[in-house]
Scaffold this motif. Structure first.
Motif, PDB file in Angstrom:
ATOM      1  N   LEU A 114      33.938  66.974   2.295  1.00 32.21           N
ATOM      2  CA  LEU A 114      33.780  66.072   3.429  1.00 32.21           C
ATOM      3  C   LEU A 114      34.119  64.636   3.053  1.00 32.21           C
ATOM      4  N   LYS A 115      33.639  64.195   1.888  1.00 37.65           N
ATOM      5  CA  LYS A 115      33.883  62.816   1.468  1.00 37.65           C
ATOM      6  C   LYS A 115      35.370  62.569   1.217  1.00 37.65           C
ATOM      7  N   LYS A 116      36.059  63.554   0.681  1.00 38.76           N
ATOM      8  CA  LYS A 116      37.502  63.400   0.448  1.00 38.76           C
ATOM      9  C   LYS A 116      38.265  63.322   1.759  1.00 38.76           C
ATOM     10  N   ARG A 117      37.881  64.173   2.727  1.00 33.57           N
ATOM     11  CA  ARG A 117      38.569  64.171   4.017  1.00 33.57           C
ATOM     12  C   ARG A 117      38.334  62.875   4.782  1.00 33.57           C
ATOM     13  N   LEU A 118      37.137  62.278   4.605  1.00 31.39           N
ATOM     14  CA  LEU A 118      36.804  61.053   5.324  1.00 31.39           C
ATOM     15  C   LEU A 118      37.108  59.797   4.520  1.00 31.39           C
ATOM     16  N   ALA A 119      37.439  59.955   3.247  1.00 29.61           N
ATOM     17  CA  ALA A 119      37.707  58.827   2.350  1.00 29.61           C
ATOM     18  C   ALA A 119      36.531  57.855   2.336  1.00 29.61           C
ATOM     19  N   THR A 120      35.355  58.394   2.068  1.00 33.29           N
ATOM     20  CA  THR A 120      34.139  57.590   2.050  1.00 33.29           C
ATOM     21  C   THR A 120      33.225  58.063   0.930  1.00 33.29           C
ATOM     22  N   GLY A 121      32.171  57.319   0.687  1.00 34.03           N
ATOM     23  CA  GLY A 121      31.208  57.690  -0.341  1.00 34.03           C
ATOM     24  C   GLY A 121      30.038  58.443   0.264  1.00 34.03           C
ATOM     25  N   GLY A 122      29.165  58.909  -0.604  1.00 34.23           N
ATOM     26  CA  GLY A 122      27.983  59.619  -0.145  1.00 34.23           C
ATOM     27  C   GLY A 122      27.334  60.377  -1.284  1.00 34.23           C
ATOM     28  N   SER A 123      26.366  61.221  -0.935  1.00 32.21           N
ATOM     29  CA  SER A 123      25.675  62.008  -1.945  1.00 32.21           C
ATOM     30  C   SER A 123      25.157  63.294  -1.305  1.00 32.21           C
ATOM     31  N   ALA A 124      24.749  64.223  -2.174  1.00 35.89           N
ATOM     32  CA  ALA A 124      24.198  65.497  -1.712  1.00 35.89           C
ATOM     33  C   ALA A 124      23.015  65.853  -2.588  1.00 35.89           C
ATOM     34  N   ARG A 125      21.861  66.052  -1.964  1.00 31.71           N
ATOM     35  CA  ARG A 125      20.680  66.499  -2.709  1.00 31.71           C
ATOM     36  C   ARG A 125      19.610  66.943  -1.727  1.00 31.71           C
ATOM     37  N   GLY A 126      18.816  67.874  -2.167  1.00 27.83           N
ATOM     38  CA  GLY A 126      17.677  68.325  -1.379  1.00 27.83           C
ATOM     39  C   GLY A 126      18.030  68.973  -0.053  1.00 27.83           C
ATOM     40  N   GLY A 127      19.163  69.635   0.030  1.00 27.64           N
ATOM     41  CA  GLY A 127      19.550  70.294   1.271  1.00 27.64           C
ATOM     42  C   GLY A 127      20.147  69.360   2.308  1.00 27.64           C
ATOM     43  N   GLU A 128      20.441  68.128   1.913  1.00 30.55           N
ATOM     44  CA  GLU A 128      21.028  67.147   2.824  1.00 30.55           C
ATOM     45  C   GLU A 128      22.267  66.515   2.204  1.00 30.55           C
ATOM     46  N   ILE A 129      23.186  66.129   3.075  1.00 33.07           N
ATOM     47  CA  ILE A 129      24.368  65.382   2.640  1.00 33.07           C
ATOM     48  C   ILE A 129      24.320  64.030   3.335  1.00 33.07           C
ATOM     49  N   LEU A 130      24.449  62.976   2.561  1.00 38.26           N
ATOM     50  CA  LEU A 130      24.482  61.621   3.089  1.00 38.26           C
ATOM     51  C   LEU A 130      25.915  61.114   2.981  1.00 38.26           C
ATOM     52  N   VAL A 131      26.452  60.639   4.096  1.00 40.30           N
ATOM     53  CA  VAL A 131      27.805  60.081   4.127  1.00 40.30           C
ATOM     54  C   VAL A 131      27.678  58.629   4.555  1.00 40.30           C
ATOM     55  N   GLN A 132      28.315  57.742   3.823  1.00 41.99           N
ATOM     56  CA  GLN A 132      28.219  56.325   4.130  1.00 41.99           C
ATOM     57  C   GLN A 132      28.971  56.002   5.414  1.00 41.99           C
ATOM     58  N   GLY A 133      28.338  55.208   6.258  1.00 44.10           N
ATOM     59  CA  GLY A 133      28.949  54.775   7.506  1.00 44.10           C
ATOM     60  C   GLY A 133      28.561  55.665   8.678  1.00 44.10           C
ATOM     61  N   ASP A 134      28.930  55.200   9.872  1.00 44.73           N
ATOM     62  CA  ASP A 134      28.678  55.970  11.094  1.00 44.73           C
ATOM     63  C   ASP A 134      29.883  56.880  11.329  1.00 44.73           C
ATOM     64  N   ARG A 135      29.815  58.095  10.817  1.00 45.01           N
ATOM     65  CA  ARG A 135      30.940  59.032  10.888  1.00 45.01           C
ATOM     66  C   ARG A 135      30.560  60.296  11.650  1.00 45.01           C
ATOM     67  N   ARG A 136      29.679  60.163  12.645  1.00 50.36           N
ATOM     68  CA  ARG A 136      29.156  61.340  13.347  1.00 50.36           C
ATOM     69  C   ARG A 136      30.240  62.160  14.035  1.00 50.36           C
TER      70      ARG A 136
END
Length: 115
Positions: free
Chosen positions: A77-99
Motif C-alpha cells: 500500500l505504501k509503495k502504491r501511494l508513495a507515502t510513509g506509514g507503519s504496521a503493528r497490532g493488526g492495524e496499518i497506519l498510512v501518513q496523510g488523508d488517503r481514505r
C-alpha cells in the motif's frame, strides 16, 4: 564423550510405540496469498489527527493475519501511494488523508472496506 543431540533424539524416537510406522502425511492446505483476505471480515478506515502533533493519518484496522503478512500488505500500500506509514497490532497506519485511494486499493486487493 560428546554425542550429537540428533542421534539422541533418533534413539529416543526408536523406543516410542509405533516407531516402526511411517509418519502419516498431512494433507496440504491451499496456500493463500498475502494480498487475499481471509474470511469475509471488513476493514475499517479511520482518519485521525489526535496525538500526532496535528499531522493527519489514515488507520486501517480489522486485519486478522500474521504480522509478516500485515507488513507485506502495508508495504504494498505504501509503495502504491508513495507515502510513509507503519504496521503493528493488526492495524496499518498510512501518513496523510488517503481514505479514498486506500478504499479503492483495498477493494482491488479483495478486501471489504467500511468507513
Amino acid at each position: 564423550m560428546t554425542t550429537d543431540w540428533t542421534d539422541s533424539l533418533a534413539a529416543l524416537r526408536a523406543t516410542l510405540p509405533g516407531a516402526d510406522e511411517a509418519p502419516a502425511e498431512q494433507p496440504e492446505t491451499e496456500a493463500t496469498t498475502d494480498s487475499a483476505p481471509s474470511g469475509n471480515r471488513q476493514l475499517t478506515l479511520c482518519y485521525e489527527r489526535k496525538q500526532r502533533r496535528g499531522k493527519p493519518a489514515t488507520i486501517i484496522s480489522g486485519f486478522d493475519c500474521s504480522d509478516d503478512q500485515l507488513s507485506d500488505i502495508a508495504s504494498k500500500l505504501k509503495k502504491r501511494l508513495a507515502t510513509g506509514g507503519s504496521a503493528r497490532g493488526g492495524e496499518i497506519l498510512v501518513q496523510g488523508d488517503r481514505r479514498e485511494e486506500l478504499r479503492t486499493l483495498l477493494a482491488d486487493m479483495g478486501y471489504k472496506v467500511k468507513g
